[in-house]
Motif scaffolding. Sequence first.
Motif, PDB file in Angstrom:
ATOM      1  N   UNK A   1      23.624 -77.940  14.385  1.00 40.72           N
ATOM      2  CA  UNK A   1      23.272 -78.358  13.029  1.00 40.72           C
ATOM      3  C   UNK A   1      24.169 -77.588  12.071  1.00 40.72           C
TER       4      UNK A   1
ATOM      5  N   UNK B   1      25.710 -77.238   7.792  1.00 42.16           N
ATOM      6  CA  UNK B   1      25.696 -77.658   6.388  1.00 42.16           C
ATOM      7  C   UNK B   1      27.137 -77.727   5.899  1.00 42.16           C
TER       8      UNK B   1
ATOM      9  N   UNK C   1      30.055 -77.438   3.094  1.00 37.42           N
ATOM     10  CA  UNK C   1      30.392 -76.824   1.813  1.00 37.42           C
ATOM     11  C   UNK C   1      31.776 -77.310   1.389  1.00 37.42           C
ATOM     12  N   UNK C   2      31.987 -77.380   0.099  1.00 36.04           N
ATOM     13  CA  UNK C   2      33.263 -77.787  -0.500  1.00 36.04           C
ATOM     14  C   UNK C   2      33.572 -79.278  -0.302  1.00 36.04           C
TER      15      UNK C   2
ATOM     16  N   UNK D   1      36.558 -81.337   0.379  1.00 36.09           N
ATOM     17  CA  UNK D   1      37.732 -82.081   0.849  1.00 36.09           C
ATOM     18  C   UNK D   1      37.366 -83.315   1.671  1.00 36.09           C
TER      19      UNK D   1
ATOM     20  N   UNK E   1      23.653 -82.155   5.437  1.00 39.91           N
ATOM     21  CA  UNK E   1      23.317 -81.480   6.689  1.00 39.91           C
ATOM     22  C   UNK E   1      23.594 -82.432   7.841  1.00 39.91           C
TER      23      UNK E   1
ATOM     24  N   UNK F   1      44.537 -82.350  -1.863  1.00 43.69           N
ATOM     25  CA  UNK F   1      44.134 -80.959  -2.035  1.00 43.69           C
ATOM     26  C   UNK F   1      43.478 -80.336  -0.832  1.00 43.69           C
TER      27      UNK F   1
ATOM     28  N   UNK G   1      11.626 -78.300   5.441  1.00 42.40           N
ATOM     29  CA  UNK G   1      13.056 -78.194   5.149  1.00 42.40           C
ATOM     30  C   UNK G   1      13.587 -76.841   5.607  1.00 42.40           C
TER      31      UNK G   1
ATOM     32  N   UNK H   1      12.677 -75.372   8.215  1.00 47.86           N
ATOM     33  CA  UNK H   1      12.902 -75.513   9.643  1.00 47.86           C
ATOM     34  C   UNK H   1      14.156 -76.352   9.923  1.00 47.86           C
ATOM     35  N   UNK H   2      14.379 -77.339   9.055  1.00 48.62           N
ATOM     36  CA  UNK H   2      15.513 -78.252   9.246  1.00 48.62           C
ATOM     37  C   UNK H   2      16.860 -77.650   8.831  1.00 48.62           C
ATOM     38  N   UNK H   3      16.788 -76.731   7.895  1.00 43.41           N
ATOM     39  CA  UNK H   3      18.030 -76.253   7.280  1.00 43.41           C
ATOM     40  C   UNK H   3      18.964 -75.635   8.327  1.00 43.41           C
ATOM     41  N   UNK H   4      20.212 -76.089   8.324  1.00 47.17           N
ATOM     42  CA  UNK H   4      21.156 -75.531   9.291  1.00 47.17           C
ATOM     43  C   UNK H   4      21.455 -74.064   8.998  1.00 47.17           C
ATOM     44  N   UNK H   5      21.754 -73.337  10.032  1.00 44.23           N
ATOM     45  CA  UNK H   5      22.082 -71.924   9.848  1.00 44.23           C
ATOM     46  C   UNK H   5      23.588 -71.732   9.695  1.00 44.23           C
ATOM     47  N   UNK H   6      24.324 -72.779  10.032  1.00 48.49           N
ATOM     48  CA  UNK H   6      25.782 -72.646  10.006  1.00 48.49           C
ATOM     49  C   UNK H   6      26.360 -73.493   8.880  1.00 48.49           C
ATOM     50  N   UNK H   7      27.342 -72.937   8.203  1.00 48.26           N
ATOM     51  CA  UNK H   7      28.042 -73.698   7.164  1.00 48.26           C
ATOM     52  C   UNK H   7      29.445 -74.031   7.646  1.00 48.26           C
ATOM     53  N   UNK H   8      29.839 -75.280   7.455  1.00 46.89           N
ATOM     54  CA  UNK H   8      31.222 -75.647   7.769  1.00 46.89           C
ATOM     55  C   UNK H   8      31.929 -75.997   6.463  1.00 46.89           C
ATOM     56  N   UNK H   9      33.201 -75.659   6.374  1.00 48.21           N
ATOM     57  CA  UNK H   9      33.913 -75.811   5.121  1.00 48.21           C
ATOM     58  C   UNK H   9      34.879 -76.977   5.145  1.00 48.21           C
ATOM     59  N   UNK H  10      34.680 -77.872   4.208  1.00 47.69           N
ATOM     60  CA  UNK H  10      35.654 -78.945   4.005  1.00 47.69           C
ATOM     61  C   UNK H  10      36.643 -78.391   2.988  1.00 47.69           C
ATOM     62  N   UNK H  11      37.534 -77.546   3.479  1.00 47.56           N
ATOM     63  CA  UNK H  11      38.361 -76.746   2.583  1.00 47.56           C
ATOM     64  C   UNK H  11      39.295 -77.560   1.699  1.00 47.56           C
ATOM     65  N   UNK H  12      39.347 -77.142   0.442  1.00 48.34           N
ATOM     66  CA  UNK H  12      40.325 -77.739  -0.441  1.00 48.34           C
ATOM     67  C   UNK H  12      40.882 -76.604  -1.271  1.00 48.34           C
ATOM     68  N   UNK H  13      42.153 -76.703  -1.659  1.00 51.04           N
ATOM     69  CA  UNK H  13      42.721 -75.511  -2.298  1.00 51.04           C
ATOM     70  C   UNK H  13      42.327 -75.369  -3.754  1.00 51.04           C
TER      71      UNK H  13
ATOM     72  N   UNK I   1      38.928 -73.305  -3.907  1.00 52.01           N
ATOM     73  CA  UNK I   1      39.074 -71.991  -3.275  1.00 52.01           C
ATOM     74  C   UNK I   1      40.117 -71.163  -4.003  1.00 52.01           C
TER      75      UNK I   1
END
Lengths: 149, 139
Positions: free
Chosen positions: A16, A18, A20-21, A23, A33, A95, B5, B7-19, B22
């Motif tokens: 699972x 979440x 962020x950001x 792009x 999520x 970007x 929520x 319980x549902x909330x993810x513990x990991x964050x993934x980044x859709x990086x953009x410059x 950031x």
Amino acid sequence: MPFAEGWRRLRRGTWRVAVAEESMTPALQPGDWLFLDPAPRRWPRRGSVVVVRQPGTGQLAIKRVAAGPGDVVLAGTEYVKLGDEAWLLGDGGGHSVDSRHYGPVPLDALVGRAWFRYWPPRRIGLIPRRRASSARARASIASKGKLRK
Amino acid sequence: MSLVTRWLKPTTTVYAHCDVPCGIYDPHQAELAARTVARMVELLGQLPKENPTEADRQKFVRCVAVKEQHAEIVKHEIQVIWSDYFKPEHLERYPDIHDRTWKILKLASKNKQNIDAQAASDLEAAVKEFSDIFWSTKK
């Protein structure tokens, strides 16, 4: 035993996440999520959304597979044939920080394939595998004739 | 947050990086490329003018190619910082940013066209000044 191994990866793996950001907008919004398929053994097909450990920083990044093993891509000024690697691009315009910055991504950096959005309720559903609708993705995949070894 | 929520909330964050959000900008790449241009001009100057060997000819071609490539990198890097990083408030402090950028781009093109030690060192200096402005806006 492959099954036991798969089970271990499933239990330990990240399934699972979440987002962020931005792009990956509009396909994925910050705050979405997602469920991951945490035990991929090879690169999913073109257009799939994957989570990888970003080369260099090691941070978890979410991007779309623009080209996979065997494809030829234009990396900077050179054509490169991908081995066990994928060429990842963000959806959002010019970007995104992606393979154009850090190059092809090796298979061991692959964490999982994002396949389902379970939050927010309004947008619950499968994550579509965009048929490299990204014209950009198609543009970066070159014809094999251009490959220079 | 409700129990569900939480319980549902993810513990990991993934980044859709953009410059842009950031703010990863760094003129270092441009400085390095400008330095490379200057170095290539220097190397080209050391090659014998008469009766070049096969190796000299190959080195000449190589240096010219690298010089042009890196002049192009200077142009790209400077353009990105100029168009994406600098904001109106920076322009108020440094009204000559546009002019400087324009001149750097012209200089870089000149370095692509010619083998000119003066132009190369001018480019290096101009990029250095640009870089100093960039870092002073970070303070």
